[in-house]
Design a protein around this motif. Structure first.
Motif, PDB file in Angstrom:
ATOM      1  N   MET A   1       0.838  -1.198   0.000  1.00 43.59           N
ATOM      2  CA  MET A   1       0.000   0.000   0.000  1.00 43.59           C
ATOM      3  C   MET A   1       0.872   1.248   0.000  1.00 43.59           C
ATOM      4  O   MET A   1       1.819   1.355   0.779  1.00 43.59           O
ATOM      5  N   TYR A   2       0.566   2.183  -0.902  1.00 38.31           N
ATOM      6  CA  TYR A   2       1.352   3.405  -1.017  1.00 38.31           C
ATOM      7  C   TYR A   2       0.932   4.395   0.078  1.00 38.31           C
ATOM      8  O   TYR A   2      -0.253   4.557   0.356  1.00 38.31           O
ATOM      9  N   ARG A   3       1.910   5.072   0.658  1.00 37.03           N
ATOM     10  CA  ARG A   3       1.631   6.054   1.710  1.00 37.03           C
ATOM     11  C   ARG A   3       1.675   7.451   1.093  1.00 37.03           C
ATOM     12  O   ARG A   3       2.737   7.932   0.689  1.00 37.03           O
ATOM     13  N   VAL A   4       0.505   8.075   1.029  1.00 40.20           N
ATOM     14  CA  VAL A   4       0.326   9.340   0.312  1.00 40.20           C
ATOM     15  C   VAL A   4      -0.049  10.448   1.291  1.00 40.20           C
ATOM     16  O   VAL A   4      -0.882  10.254   2.174  1.00 40.20           O
ATOM     17  N   LEU A   5       0.570  11.613   1.112  1.00 41.74           N
ATOM     18  CA  LEU A   5       0.273  12.784   1.938  1.00 41.74           C
ATOM     19  C   LEU A   5      -0.364  13.876   1.090  1.00 41.74           C
ATOM     20  O   LEU A   5       0.133  14.202   0.009  1.00 41.74           O
ATOM     21  N   ILE A   6      -1.461  14.445   1.591  1.00 40.20           N
ATOM     22  CA  ILE A   6      -2.086  15.618   0.991  1.00 40.20           C
ATOM     23  C   ILE A   6      -1.897  16.784   1.952  1.00 40.20           C
ATOM     24  O   ILE A   6      -2.304  16.703   3.109  1.00 40.20           O
ATOM     25  N   ALA A   7      -1.281  17.863   1.488  1.00 37.52           N
ATOM     26  CA  ALA A   7      -1.102  19.046   2.332  1.00 37.52           C
ATOM     27  C   ALA A   7      -1.703  20.257   1.644  1.00 37.52           C
ATOM     28  O   ALA A   7      -1.240  20.676   0.576  1.00 37.52           O
ATOM     29  N   ASP A   8      -2.763  20.823   2.246  1.00 36.67           N
ATOM     30  CA  ASP A   8      -3.441  21.993   1.690  1.00 36.67           C
ATOM     31  C   ASP A   8      -4.160  22.693   2.838  1.00 36.67           C
ATOM     32  O   ASP A   8      -4.864  22.045   3.606  1.00 36.67           O
ATOM     33  N   ASP A   9      -3.987  24.004   2.945  1.00 39.39           N
ATOM     34  CA  ASP A   9      -4.621  24.723   4.045  1.00 39.39           C
ATOM     35  C   ASP A   9      -6.112  24.967   3.808  1.00 39.39           C
ATOM     36  O   ASP A   9      -6.834  25.350   4.729  1.00 39.39           O
ATOM     37  N   GLU A  10      -6.590  24.742   2.587  1.00 37.75           N
ATOM     38  CA  GLU A  10      -8.014  24.879   2.285  1.00 37.75           C
ATOM     39  C   GLU A  10      -8.712  23.545   2.550  1.00 37.75           C
ATOM     40  O   GLU A  10      -8.494  22.569   1.830  1.00 37.75           O
ATOM     41  N   MET A  11      -9.559  23.506   3.567  1.00 34.29           N
ATOM     42  CA  MET A  11     -10.178  22.255   3.996  1.00 34.29           C
ATOM     43  C   MET A  11     -11.014  21.613   2.890  1.00 34.29           C
ATOM     44  O   MET A  11     -10.953  20.401   2.675  1.00 34.29           O
ATOM     45  N   ILE A  12     -11.798  22.425   2.167  1.00 33.40           N
ATOM     46  CA  ILE A  12     -12.663  21.876   1.135  1.00 33.40           C
ATOM     47  C   ILE A  12     -11.844  21.283  -0.006  1.00 33.40           C
ATOM     48  O   ILE A  12     -12.119  20.170  -0.478  1.00 33.40           O
ATOM     49  N   GLU A  13     -10.820  22.003  -0.437  1.00 35.32           N
ATOM     50  CA  GLU A  13      -9.980  21.490  -1.523  1.00 35.32           C
ATOM     51  C   GLU A  13      -9.260  20.219  -1.094  1.00 35.32           C
ATOM     52  O   GLU A  13      -9.083  19.296  -1.893  1.00 35.32           O
ATOM     53  N   LYS A  19     -11.118  12.693  -1.663  1.00 38.53           N
ATOM     54  CA  LYS A  19     -12.213  11.918  -2.253  1.00 38.53           C
ATOM     55  C   LYS A  19     -11.846  11.431  -3.651  1.00 38.53           C
ATOM     56  O   LYS A  19     -12.141  10.281  -4.024  1.00 38.53           O
ATOM     57  N   THR A  20     -11.205  12.278  -4.421  1.00 38.81           N
ATOM     58  CA  THR A  20     -10.803  11.909  -5.781  1.00 38.81           C
ATOM     59  C   THR A  20      -9.803  10.760  -5.778  1.00 38.81           C
ATOM     60  O   THR A  20      -9.929   9.799  -6.542  1.00 38.81           O
ATOM     61  N   LEU A  21      -8.805  10.865  -4.919  1.00 39.74           N
ATOM     62  CA  LEU A  21      -7.788   9.808  -4.832  1.00 39.74           C
ATOM     63  C   LEU A  21      -8.396   8.503  -4.325  1.00 39.74           C
ATOM     64  O   LEU A  21      -8.100   7.419  -4.848  1.00 39.74           O
ATOM     65  N   HIS A  22      -9.244   8.617  -3.323  1.00 39.83           N
ATOM     66  CA  HIS A  22      -9.866   7.414  -2.745  1.00 39.83           C
ATOM     67  C   HIS A  22     -10.769   6.728  -3.778  1.00 39.83           C
ATOM     68  O   HIS A  22     -10.777   5.495  -3.886  1.00 39.83           O
ATOM     69  N   LYS A  23     -11.495   7.528  -4.557  1.00 38.41           N
ATOM     70  CA  LYS A  23     -12.394   6.968  -5.571  1.00 38.41           C
ATOM     71  C   LYS A  23     -11.621   6.217  -6.653  1.00 38.41           C
ATOM     72  O   LYS A  23     -12.031   5.132  -7.088  1.00 38.41           O
ATOM     73  N   ASN A  24     -10.516   6.759  -7.077  1.00 39.16           N
ATOM     74  CA  ASN A  24      -9.754   6.180  -8.184  1.00 39.16           C
ATOM     75  C   ASN A  24      -8.769   5.098  -7.763  1.00 39.16           C
ATOM     76  O   ASN A  24      -8.497   4.172  -8.532  1.00 39.16           O
ATOM     77  N   LEU A  25      -8.243   5.212  -6.562  1.00 42.64           N
ATOM     78  CA  LEU A  25      -7.179   4.298  -6.144  1.00 42.64           C
ATOM     79  C   LEU A  25      -7.616   3.302  -5.086  1.00 42.64           C
ATOM     80  O   LEU A  25      -6.914   2.340  -4.801  1.00 42.64           O
ATOM     81  N   GLY A  26      -8.785   3.542  -4.470  1.00 48.17           N
ATOM     82  CA  GLY A  26      -9.333   2.600  -3.506  1.00 48.17           C
ATOM     83  C   GLY A  26      -8.368   2.252  -2.404  1.00 48.17           C
ATOM     84  O   GLY A  26      -7.794   3.135  -1.756  1.00 48.17           O
ATOM     85  N   ASP A  27      -8.158   0.957  -2.212  1.00 44.62           N
ATOM     86  CA  ASP A  27      -7.301   0.509  -1.104  1.00 44.62           C
ATOM     87  C   ASP A  27      -5.834   0.386  -1.507  1.00 44.62           C
ATOM     88  O   ASP A  27      -5.039  -0.221  -0.792  1.00 44.62           O
ATOM     89  N   GLN A  28      -5.463   0.976  -2.638  1.00 41.69           N
ATOM     90  CA  GLN A  28      -4.045   0.945  -3.014  1.00 41.69           C
ATOM     91  C   GLN A  28      -3.212   1.916  -2.193  1.00 41.69           C
ATOM     92  O   GLN A  28      -1.994   1.781  -2.122  1.00 41.69           O
TER      93      GLN A  28
END
Length: 273
Positions: A1-13, A19-28
């Motif tokens: 499983m790849y360990r991915v970090l998202i860093a953005d100060d805008e909560m909605i973005e 959501k986009t990553l989870h939808k496309n990559l699932g449990d990868q």
């Protein structure tokens, strides 16, 4: 499983990206989130992040600074920048940090996934290399190399980035010099150089400060000008020789660039001479 970090100060973005990553990559992927650069560095250390998606404009430690700190000790982490600002200085820094890509908001989902797939492929390759080194009893040497990278002055890192950019620009120029007379495309050149199309598109602009089509068109017109100085060469043949099978289209492109038709340009050259 790849360990991915998202860093953005805008909560909605940040939530939309998750959501986009989870939808496309699932449990990868195991996806971690940070709302600023300082938190991103903490999570990077604690979770041994392999792929970091960093917004550039964050309060305190911004994405560029966070990436520089990551890169000082980790040459393999795949870094992807997100920004709402199309600034050349940011793009140049991304190259110096050896970022995988530099995406403008609002990003295209397909473009993002192409970059993520490339990041996962590179992560697999890095892991395979590490296993091979370990099998040859060189793990200790690899660790020492990371320590050396941590001590590398920033000026040397920037110089390395400029050298790399210069080498890429020369390879691109050589390819176009050797193939401009054929029906070539940016996609074909990206594949030839083993780059993803979105990354190569940005890389090309960083090298030449213009897009591929503009550069190729201007190069072809310059070559056509040289041929037009030879009075015995037919204008239609010149168009074909520089990559334009349709002589009318060639004349139209030539006039758009020079302000004159090929025939008018030839006449001007001979009158001047």
């Amino acid at each position: 499983m790849y360990r991915v970090l998202i860093a953005d100060d805008e909560m909605i973005e940040r939530a939309v990206l998750y959501k986009t990553l989870h939808k496309n990559l699932g449990d990868q992927c195991a996806i971690f989130q940070a709302e600023n650069g300082r938190e991103a560095l903490r999570i990077y250390e604690e979770e041994k992040i392999q792929i970091a998606i960093l917004d550039i404009e964050m309060p305190g430690i911004n994405g560029i600074e966070a990436a520089q700190r990551i890169r000082k000790t980790d040459k393999d982490c795949c870094i992807i920048f997100l920004t709402a600002f199309d600034e050349f200085s940011y793009a140049k820094k991304a190259i110096m940090i050896r970022a995988l890509d530099y995406l403008l908001k609002p990003y295209d989902e397909q473009e993002l996934m192409l970059v993520m797939e490339e990041a996962m492929r590179l992560t697999d390759a890095h892991l395979a290399d590490a296993v091979a080194l370990s099998g040859r009893g060189q793990a200790a040497g690899m660790g020492a190399g990371e320590t050396a990278a941590a001590q590398e002055p920033r000026e040397e890192m920037e110089e390395d980035g400029n050298i790399r950019l210069s080498k890429v620009a020369e390879l691109i120029s050589q390819y176009i010099r050797e193939n401009y007379m054929y029906d070539i495309s940016m996609q074909e050149l990206a594949r030839t150089m083993n780059y993803s199309e979105p990354y190569f598109c940005k890389l090309f602009k960083q090298c030449f400060n213009k897009n591929f089509t503009s550069y190729l068109t201007e190069y072809r017109v310059e070559e056509a000008k040289k041929m037009l100085e030879q009075p015995t060469v037919n204008v239609k043949e010149i168009g074909k020789a520089v990559g334009y099978g349709d002589s009318n289209y060639f004349a139209k492109v030539f006039k758009r660039i020079t302000g004159q038709s090929p025939t008018e340009y030839r006449l001007y050259i001979f009158q001047r001479g």
